[in-house]
Design a protein around this motif. Structure first.
Motif, PDB file in Angstrom:
ATOM      1  N   ALA A 278      -1.626 -10.890   0.321  1.00 29.06           N
ATOM      2  CA  ALA A 278      -1.373  -9.458   0.138  1.00 29.06           C
ATOM      3  C   ALA A 278      -1.327  -9.061  -1.332  1.00 29.06           C
ATOM      4  N   ALA A 279      -1.676  -9.987  -2.206  1.00 32.31           N
ATOM      5  CA  ALA A 279      -1.477  -9.760  -3.639  1.00 32.31           C
ATOM      6  C   ALA A 279      -2.339  -8.640  -4.201  1.00 32.31           C
ATOM      7  N   ASP A 280      -3.481  -8.369  -3.598  1.00 32.17           N
ATOM      8  CA  ASP A 280      -4.394  -7.352  -4.142  1.00 32.17           C
ATOM      9  C   ASP A 280      -4.286  -6.009  -3.426  1.00 32.17           C
ATOM     10  N   ALA A 281      -3.193  -5.797  -2.681  1.00 35.60           N
ATOM     11  CA  ALA A 281      -3.089  -4.574  -1.871  1.00 35.60           C
ATOM     12  C   ALA A 281      -2.716  -3.346  -2.682  1.00 35.60           C
ATOM     13  N   GLY A 282      -2.264  -3.527  -3.915  1.00 40.02           N
ATOM     14  CA  GLY A 282      -1.957  -2.350  -4.730  1.00 40.02           C
ATOM     15  C   GLY A 282      -0.763  -2.519  -5.640  1.00 40.02           C
ATOM     16  N   ALA A 283       0.363  -2.930  -5.088  1.00 42.62           N
ATOM     17  CA  ALA A 283       1.565  -3.086  -5.896  1.00 42.62           C
ATOM     18  C   ALA A 283       1.520  -4.394  -6.679  1.00 42.62           C
ATOM     19  N   GLU A 284       2.410  -4.494  -7.644  1.00 44.28           N
ATOM     20  CA  GLU A 284       2.530  -5.733  -8.417  1.00 44.28           C
ATOM     21  C   GLU A 284       3.569  -6.616  -7.723  1.00 44.28           C
ATOM     22  N   LEU A 285       3.108  -7.712  -7.129  1.00 45.60           N
ATOM     23  CA  LEU A 285       3.991  -8.540  -6.307  1.00 45.60           C
ATOM     24  C   LEU A 285       4.808  -9.525  -7.138  1.00 45.60           C
ATOM     25  N   HIS A 286       6.060  -9.665  -6.723  1.00 49.75           N
ATOM     26  CA  HIS A 286       6.960 -10.671  -7.284  1.00 49.75           C
ATOM     27  C   HIS A 286       7.586 -11.419  -6.107  1.00 49.75           C
ATOM     28  N   VAL A 287       7.986 -12.667  -6.335  1.00 49.56           N
ATOM     29  CA  VAL A 287       8.603 -13.471  -5.276  1.00 49.56           C
ATOM     30  C   VAL A 287      10.013 -13.855  -5.700  1.00 49.56           C
ATOM     31  N   MET A 288      10.957 -13.671  -4.779  1.00 46.46           N
ATOM     32  CA  MET A 288      12.345 -14.075  -5.013  1.00 46.46           C
ATOM     33  C   MET A 288      12.708 -15.168  -4.011  1.00 46.46           C
ATOM     34  N   PHE A 289      13.273 -16.265  -4.509  1.00 44.52           N
ATOM     35  CA  PHE A 289      13.770 -17.321  -3.631  1.00 44.52           C
ATOM     36  C   PHE A 289      15.279 -17.119  -3.453  1.00 44.52           C
ATOM     37  N   PRO A 290      15.753 -16.944  -2.219  1.00 41.18           N
ATOM     38  CA  PRO A 290      17.176 -16.632  -2.011  1.00 41.18           C
ATOM     39  C   PRO A 290      18.078 -17.863  -1.998  1.00 41.18           C
ATOM     40  N   MET A 291      19.331 -17.647  -2.392  1.00 41.50           N
ATOM     41  CA  MET A 291      20.393 -18.651  -2.292  1.00 41.50           C
ATOM     42  C   MET A 291      20.081 -19.915  -3.090  1.00 41.50           C
ATOM     43  N   ILE A 292      19.540 -19.736  -4.297  1.00 36.72           N
ATOM     44  CA  ILE A 292      19.309 -20.885  -5.180  1.00 36.72           C
ATOM     45  C   ILE A 292      20.666 -21.411  -5.653  1.00 36.72           C
TER      46      ILE A 292
ATOM     47  N   LYS B  71       0.818  -1.217   0.000  1.00 36.98           N
ATOM     48  CA  LYS B  71       0.000   0.000   0.000  1.00 36.98           C
ATOM     49  C   LYS B  71       0.852   1.267   0.000  1.00 36.98           C
ATOM     50  N   ALA B  72       2.082   1.164   0.500  1.00 37.44           N
ATOM     51  CA  ALA B  72       2.958   2.335   0.523  1.00 37.44           C
ATOM     52  C   ALA B  72       3.428   2.711  -0.876  1.00 37.44           C
ATOM     53  N   LEU B  73       3.378   1.747  -1.807  1.00 35.24           N
ATOM     54  CA  LEU B  73       3.808   1.994  -3.180  1.00 35.24           C
ATOM     55  C   LEU B  73       2.640   2.523  -4.015  1.00 35.24           C
ATOM     56  N   LYS B  74       2.962   3.033  -5.170  1.00 32.51           N
ATOM     57  CA  LYS B  74       1.919   3.451  -6.097  1.00 32.51           C
ATOM     58  C   LYS B  74       1.327   2.214  -6.766  1.00 32.51           C
ATOM     59  N   PRO B  75       0.039   2.238  -7.088  1.00 34.64           N
ATOM     60  CA  PRO B  75      -0.591   1.069  -7.719  1.00 34.64           C
ATOM     61  C   PRO B  75       0.175   0.627  -8.964  1.00 34.64           C
ATOM     62  N   GLY B  76       0.427  -0.668  -9.027  1.00 31.53           N
ATOM     63  CA  GLY B  76       1.093  -1.223 -10.196  1.00 31.53           C
ATOM     64  C   GLY B  76       2.607  -1.219 -10.133  1.00 31.53           C
ATOM     65  N   GLN B  77       3.190  -0.523  -9.145  1.00 28.85           N
ATOM     66  CA  GLN B  77       4.650  -0.551  -9.032  1.00 28.85           C
ATOM     67  C   GLN B  77       5.105  -1.926  -8.536  1.00 28.85           C
ATOM     68  N   PRO B  78       6.295  -2.358  -8.922  1.00 26.80           N
ATOM     69  CA  PRO B  78       6.758  -3.694  -8.512  1.00 26.80           C
ATOM     70  C   PRO B  78       7.174  -3.737  -7.039  1.00 26.80           C
ATOM     71  N   LEU B  79       6.848  -4.843  -6.386  1.00 23.35           N
ATOM     72  CA  LEU B  79       7.303  -5.122  -5.020  1.00 23.35           C
ATOM     73  C   LEU B  79       7.827  -6.553  -5.019  1.00 23.35           C
TER      74      LEU B  79
END
Length: 710
Positions: A670-684, A611-619
């Motif tokens: 939290a996917a519909d909160a505003g930003a465009e969500l992406h998931v990163m898996f660490p240390m692959i 919600k802190a981001l502008k709608p559609g910005q990547p998170l």
């Protein structure tokens, strides 16, 4: 908890013929203040050192002036011939044993020339010290003349040990290979804290060794006291049932920089030949002097200009009683005061994390580590058991450790003495109820003090304090780090005459140049204010362009996104013109807690960031990245040879899939909160890692039946 075993006594025979002396009278604070451990001192009359006990020679200094024997009870007995005898480089010493050799009472260890030592060393006084003094409850030294191997020098009563600790006493001693420390600034507070925390996982007695010096690897202060610099060669020794595992994990941690990003060591340092320690030049007792009565010089600690009036800040001494009747009561008082101080520090750390101040938060996390330092606590408890009051014992303990650090040649490590005093003062105030009154400051105040603590600095009112100068400290101190984060101009190491400036005098402090100017005319002040205004105007112009796209000269747009650790970071990034978040370090939700956050708690945080981001910005949310240097108390990870590249990052989630599944569901919520969500898996590490993690995410998406795009 296992039942403690019955205490036993151990007798140390005289290691040489001579006259017994209290170790407190040795003219060397390292021994006199028992930094090395409890023990006795002997003024030798005959130049032969013999074994005071049955055991194994576990350390023999190359110069032949000191030897350590491990007794059958697991006590490590260091015998150090003379003071500053290491500088003799073996002259006058003839070693009769070798490391690993078993010895019995009276066996010759070292022959030495009394005349040569008396001529070349500081003193002939020879110290016999138990370096792992936490394993003894009391020591009763002999007095008068003793004869080598024939008469008792000291009787020791062993501390009560639980069964798991008794097991640690037995077994063989393991030693690591020589390790070159890669940290650019050596083992300062943060890597020392990481190493000490890893060591505390093990029951074994673990020592970090640098040359002839060694430190308790479970003590952050003792590690810093070794003054280990970049490219110094160190080894780790451990004794106990889990010693081998401890050696493996701690060795790898040291090689990996204890959680710090370390550039490759200079070419040529990777060989196995001994290398000299890299030391900084000792700080001058007197800093630079300007020669101009109206200009004082110091070290630029935090940039910026401050124009204001002087307020000289003084700390009141806390008055304490030296003696107390009930040592059990005093111990309880000390433990209670430490617990309260830990709660305050934990709350301060969490507040700073929420305020998006990770550097400041890390400082107070390190302060909590200092309060848990076993050597510091042992020194205080030892004094309490001898009849001292808790406040007196605690003040003596933390000042002893602070003085030890302050005397180091390494500026960064010497600066950490201020942290020890800060922590010590916090507990002392809890013990006595005496607290320094906060002065009423006017707007436009320039603080001047002998020194400030990190706690002092973190609580400065930025609306009133426009700068500060201290006679002590440097640009790398924690005080300077906090000042920079608060955007307060600061000068450290200012000329001593700054402490004589009258309150209310108008001055100009330049934290960029490291100067303090006095007796300026109105015209000169006007010129400086004009400079401030021009700098502010330039900053305003830059600020006005923050929302414009970042475009290269050939027309390519570059997305500028933020790396954040929480909601406040996200909000601040938006005020600076960020076009989204390229990395949300989700472990901040998991850290500083007694148990794992629930799915709902996680979802709320992720939604707030969105919600802190502008709608559609990547998170981009990185799933939990812990292990190695970031352990969680409620998510234990077994010791392994390389914890930094072992069960770390996504592999924690794969080994404990419910942790990863819960986080995936929280992200989807939290996917519909505003930003465009992406998931990163660490240390692959392999494609299979990614496939397994992706499969878990897809399974959870199917379960919640969401159509949101992630």
């Amino acid at each position: 908890m296992s039942e403690p075993t019955t205490p036993t006594k151990v007798t140390l025979m005289a290691p040489l013929t001579g006259v017994m002396m209290p170790i407190e009278q040795v003219p060397d604070p390292v021994f006199a203040k028992k930094m090395v451990g409890e023990g006795v001192s002997i003024d030798p009359l005959v130049g032969q050192l013999v074994s005071p006990i049955m055991g194994e020679v576990i350390d023999l200094q190359p110069s032949g002036h000191a030897v350590t024997i491990r007794s059958e009870e697991g006590l490590e007995i260091l015998i150090h011939i003379g003071l500053d005898t290491v500088k003799m480089q073996g002259e006058g010493f003839e070693v009769k044993v070798k490391e690993g050799q078993l010895v019995t009472i009276g066996d010759p260890l070292i022959d030495f020339d009394l005349d040569v030592i008396a001529t070349n060393a500081k003193s002939l006084l020879t110290q016999m010290v138990v370096t792992n003094s936490e394993n003894i409850a009391s020591i009763t030294p002999a007095t008068g003349l003793v004869h080598a191997g024939e008469e008792i020098a000291a009787e020791l009563e062993l501390a009560e040990l639980a069964e798991e600790d008794v097991a640690a006493v037995g077994g063989r001693t393991y030693s690591s290979e020589a390790i070159l420390v890669p940290n650019p600034t050596g083992l300062h507070a943060r890597p020392a804290a990481t190493l000490a925390n890893l060591a505390k996982k093990y029951n074994a007695d673990i020592r970090l060794r640098r040359g002839e010096d060694s430190a308790n690897a479970k003590s952050i202060v003792s590690i810093m006291g070794l003054a280990v610099a970049c490219a110094d060669k160190v080894t780790i020794t451990a004794h106990g049932k889990d010693a081998e595992a401890a050696i493996a994990e701690l060795s790898q941690a040291l090689k990996d920089g204890c959680g710090e990003d370390c550039p490759p060591l200079p070419s040529g340092t990777e060989d196995t030949t001994p290398i000299p320690a890299i030391k900084e030049e000792p700080a001058e007792a007197v800093g630079p002097l300007s020669g101009d009565p109206n200009l004082l010089l110091g070290v630029a600690a935090s940039p910026g200009l401050g124009i204001g009036t002087v307020f000289q800040l003084h700390h009141d001494d806390i008055v304490v009683e030296e003696y107390a009747d009930d040592h059990h009561k005093e111990r309880r008082k000390l433990n209670s005061a430490i617990d309260r101080a830990l709660l305050d520090l934990s709350a301060l750390e969490k507040r700073l994390e929420k305020e998006s101040s990770p550097d400041k938060a890390a400082i107070f996390a390190a302060h909590q580590e200092i309060l848990g330092d076993p050597d510091l606590l042992d020194l205080a408890v030892s004094a309490i058991d001898k009849g001292k009051s808790a406040p007196f014992a605690w003040r003596g303990a933390f000042n002893t450790f602070a003085d030890q650090l302050a005397g180091l040649d390494n500026e960064i490590l010497a600066g950490r003495a201020n942290d020890v005093r800060d922590v010590g003062q916090r507990v002392l105030e809890e013990l006595t109820g005496q607290r320094s009154e906060k002065p009423e400051l006017a707007e436009g105040t320039i603080l001047i003090a002998e020194d400030l603590t990190p706690s002092d600095t973190a609580q400065l009112d930025r609306t009133k304090v426009v700068g500060f100068a201290t006679a002590a400290g440097g640009a790398s101190s924690h005080v300077a780090i906090i000042a920079r984060s608060l955007d307060i101009p600061a000068v450290a190491g200012i000329e001593g005459r700054a402490l004589e400036i009258a309150d209310g005098e108008k001055v100009v402090l330049d934290g960029t140049k490291g100067t303090l100017q006095l007796n300026l005319t109105d015209a000169e002040i006007a010129t400086i204010r004009d400079r401030q205004d021009r700098l502010a105007a330039r900053k305003a112009v830059e600020e006005s362009h923050k929302d414009e796209p970042a475009t290269t000269t050939d027309g390519h747009n570059i997305a500028v996104v933020a790396n954040i650790g929480g909601v406040d970071d996200a909000k601040q990034a938006m005020t600076k013109g960020a076009e989204g978040v390229g990395l949300l370090r989700s472990e901040f939700v998991f850290m500083g807690r007694a148990k794992a956050p629930s799915e709902a708690e996680q979802a709320e945080v992720y939604a707030d960031c969105s919600k802190a981001l502008k709608p559609g910005q990547p998170l981009v949310i990185r799933t939990l990245d812990v292990g190695g240097d970031k352990p969680l108390p409620y998510l234990p990870i077994p010791p392994e040879e390389n914890p930094f590249l072992g069960v770390r990052g996504v592999r924690v989630g794969l080994e404990k899939p419910e942790v990863l599944r819960t986080q995936c569901r929280a992200i989807l919520a939290a996917a519909d909160a505003g930003a465009e969500l992406h998931v990163m898996f660490p240390m692959i590490a392999t494609i299979d890692d990614w496939r397994q993690a992706k499969a878990i995410f897809d399974e959870e998406r199917a379960k919640v039946q969401t159509t949101a795009k992630v």
